[in-house]
Enzyme design. Structure first.
Site, short mmCIF file in Angstrom:
data_model
loop_
_atom_site.label_atom_id
_atom_site.label_comp_id
_atom_site.label_asym_id
_atom_site.label_seq_id
_atom_site.Cartn_x
_atom_site.Cartn_y
_atom_site.Cartn_z
N ALA A 103 43.25 41.21 39.57
CA ALA A 103 41.92 41.65 40.19
C ALA A 103 40.85 41.17 39.17
CB ALA A 103 41.77 43.31 40.28
N SER A 104 39.67 40.75 39.70
CA SER A 104 38.76 39.96 39.18
C SER A 104 38.00 41.04 38.18
CB SER A 104 37.55 39.37 40.00
OG SER A 104 38.49 38.59 40.86
#
Length: 204
Positions: A9-10
């Site tokens: 996930a960023s």
């Protein structure tokens, strides 16, 4: 053949494990089990990703690197993607993405069938390059739109910037005060070294 699932996930407020059930179900549909999961919260546009590095170090020739989508593996610029892909090839890994049907054949054991293995690698390699280029363009387009939005907000006098995570910054400050290095703090908190440097310079 071991299936190694990579989940990314960023940002830290996103759930990197969100796609775990999807990947597990996909592997079972292919009559395979996932041997290990590697999860981290870091931008796909960065080359420094500890869990991806650990996966590459653990992997053996013939293993599968399983991802939800190619953009989970890379939003890298062209040269950085070429370097990562070269590392994957040197390790003898096959990349399989749930959203890329042409890659699904990589879940099959082709030991002893060199022709099929080479054809799969050639087709998959071309598709990977295309999808990686699309993922990078999407990243650059979003960054451009964000920058335009910030400029407009500043012109209107309503831009406040991203709110700081006080709890995280407090923990960073405590670890720094305990004598931990910037890199060790970043690895422990799972944040960027620039965030740690900012706390070190400007405080909480």
């Amino acid at each position: 053949m071991y299936i190694r699932a990579y989940l990314r996930a960023s940002t830290e407020d996103q759930d990197a494990s969100r796609a775990r059930d999807q990947l597990t179900g996909f592997a079972k549909d292919q009559s395979r089990n996932i041997a290990s999961y590697y999860m981290e919260n870091v931008s796909g546009a960065k080359t420094e990703r500890p869990e991806l590095r650990r996966l590459l170090n653990d992997a053996q020739p013939g293993d599968v690197l399983l991802v939800e989508a190619i953009d989970r593996l890379s939003r890298l610029p062209r040269e950085d993607w070429k370097q990562l892909r070269a590392e994957i090839e040197i390790k003898g890994l096959r990349v399989v993405a749930v959203d890329l049907p042409t890659s699904h054949q990589g879940m099959k054991d082709t030991t002893g069938d060199e022709f099929t293995a080479r054809m799969l690698d050639a087709i998959n390699g071309m598709m990977l390059d295309m999808m990686a280029a699309i993922a990078r363009k999407d990243y650059e387009d979003r960054r451009h739109r964000q920058a335009q939005g910030i400029v407009k907000a500043k012109e209107q006098g309503i831009y406040k910037g991203r709110p700081k995570d006080a709890a995280k910054r407090k923990k960073i400050a405590e670890l720094l005060a305990d004598g931990k290095t910037v890199r060790k703090v970043a690895d422990y908190i799972k944040c960027s070294t620039s965030t740690v440097q900012d706390v070190k310079k400007n405080g909480i």
